[in-house]
Scaffold this motif. Structure first.
Motif, mmCIF file in Angstrom:
data_model
loop_
_atom_site.group_PDB
_atom_site.id
_atom_site.type_symbol
_atom_site.label_atom_id
_atom_site.label_comp_id
_atom_site.label_asym_id
_atom_site.label_seq_id
_atom_site.Cartn_x
_atom_site.Cartn_y
_atom_site.Cartn_z
ATOM 1 N N ASN A 1 -3.172 -3.598 -6.989
ATOM 2 C CA ASN A 1 -3.252 -2.748 -8.187
ATOM 3 C C ASN A 1 -2.258 -3.190 -9.254
ATOM 4 O O ASN A 1 -1.252 -2.531 -9.482
ATOM 5 C CB ASN A 1 -2.974 -1.288 -7.803
ATOM 6 C CG ASN A 1 -3.979 -0.771 -6.830
ATOM 7 O OD1 ASN A 1 -5.167 -1.037 -6.948
ATOM 8 N ND2 ASN A 1 -3.498 -0.037 -5.843
ATOM 9 N N ASP B 1 -4.488 -1.182 -2.408
ATOM 10 C CA ASP B 1 -5.425 -0.228 -1.807
ATOM 11 C C ASP B 1 -6.355 -0.996 -0.888
ATOM 12 O O ASP B 1 -6.500 -2.222 -1.022
ATOM 13 C CB ASP B 1 -6.269 0.470 -2.877
ATOM 14 C CG ASP B 1 -5.517 1.563 -3.588
ATOM 15 O OD1 ASP B 1 -4.751 2.285 -2.921
ATOM 16 O OD2 ASP B 1 -5.699 1.698 -4.806
ATOM 17 N N TRP C 1 -9.068 -5.477 0.656
ATOM 18 C CA TRP C 1 -7.876 -5.135 -0.107
ATOM 19 C C TRP C 1 -8.061 -5.395 -1.589
ATOM 20 O O TRP C 1 -8.858 -6.229 -1.982
ATOM 21 C CB TRP C 1 -6.690 -5.961 0.391
ATOM 22 C CG TRP C 1 -6.255 -5.580 1.760
ATOM 23 C CD1 TRP C 1 -6.692 -6.102 2.945
ATOM 24 C CD2 TRP C 1 -5.304 -4.578 2.088
ATOM 25 N NE1 TRP C 1 -6.061 -5.488 3.985
ATOM 26 C CE2 TRP C 1 -5.204 -4.548 3.490
ATOM 27 C CE3 TRP C 1 -4.524 -3.704 1.338
ATOM 28 C CZ2 TRP C 1 -4.356 -3.682 4.157
ATOM 29 C CZ3 TRP C 1 -3.669 -2.843 2.002
ATOM 30 C CH2 TRP C 1 -3.596 -2.834 3.390
ATOM 31 N N TYR D 1 0.835 -1.207 0.000
ATOM 32 C CA TYR D 1 0.000 0.000 0.000
ATOM 33 C C TYR D 1 0.870 1.257 0.000
ATOM 34 O O TYR D 1 0.593 2.220 -0.703
ATOM 35 C CB TYR D 1 -0.925 -0.015 1.223
ATOM 36 C CG TYR D 1 -1.625 1.290 1.478
ATOM 37 C CD1 TYR D 1 -2.739 1.665 0.738
ATOM 38 C CD2 TYR D 1 -1.169 2.164 2.470
ATOM 39 C CE1 TYR D 1 -3.377 2.872 0.969
ATOM 40 C CE2 TYR D 1 -1.795 3.366 2.702
ATOM 41 C CZ TYR D 1 -2.900 3.717 1.952
ATOM 42 O OH TYR D 1 -3.518 4.915 2.177
#
Length: 172
Positions: free
Chosen positions: A86, A67, A83, A61
């Protein structure tokens, strides 16, 4: 992107994730998880301590590879973290981290070339010329005479690393 470049990017991403989030982070990243998940789910499915999973996810993160959103569980009243990894931002994160590394290396080159250093032969201290003068060219820890440190080889290696990273950045 060429297959060769794709392989290199994958290796660099894995190296970055492992450096930042450890082995657990690398495992989580390599799972290719789509959508949201909870740290509890992963801990149960993978048999890894929940604290290790949380530590890895928070590390990811921090650099933008993961994220989360917090939601209150209606039954327990506890806050749960949902969660998402990405993967779509991975290339941008890699570029940013490589650019930060280049910047730090260039600052290191500047420091090494703008200052004259002296070093203890026993590797106790490395000090600037001014500090060496104040110490009367004597190591404050072991008493040995400080010696001039030729930084040119180190600077060459750092410059070589900067060129290598810049080539990688150009290929991304």
């Amino acid at each position: 992107m060429k297959a060769e470049t794709t392989m290199k990017v994958e290796e660099l991403l894995n190296e970055l994730v492992e450096r930042v989030a450890g082995e657990v982070g690398l495992i989580l990243f390599s799972l290719g998880i789509e959508g949201e998940f909870t740290d509890d789910q992963l801990a149960l499915e993978l048999g890894i301590e929940i604290n290790e999973i949380r530590r890895a996810l928070f590390a990811m993160y921090e650099i933008g590879l993961a994220d989360y959103v917090r939601r209150r569980d209606d039954e327990t009243g506890w806050m749960e973290y949902y969660w998402r990894i990405n993967y779509d931002r991975a290339l941008d994160v890699l570029k940013r981290e490589l650019e930060k590394t280049v910047k730090k290396l260039k600052e290191k080159i500047e420091a090494e070339t703008s200052t004259i250093y002296y070093i203890c032969p026993n590797m106790c201290v490395k000090v600037s010329y001014d500090d060496a003068m104040e110490l009367n060219f004597t190591c404050p820890r072991c008493g040995e005479m400080l010696e001039y440190l030729d930084c040119s080889k180190a600077v060459e290696k750092i410059e070589e690393e900067v060129r290598r990273i810049e080539e990688i950045l150009d290929s991304l």
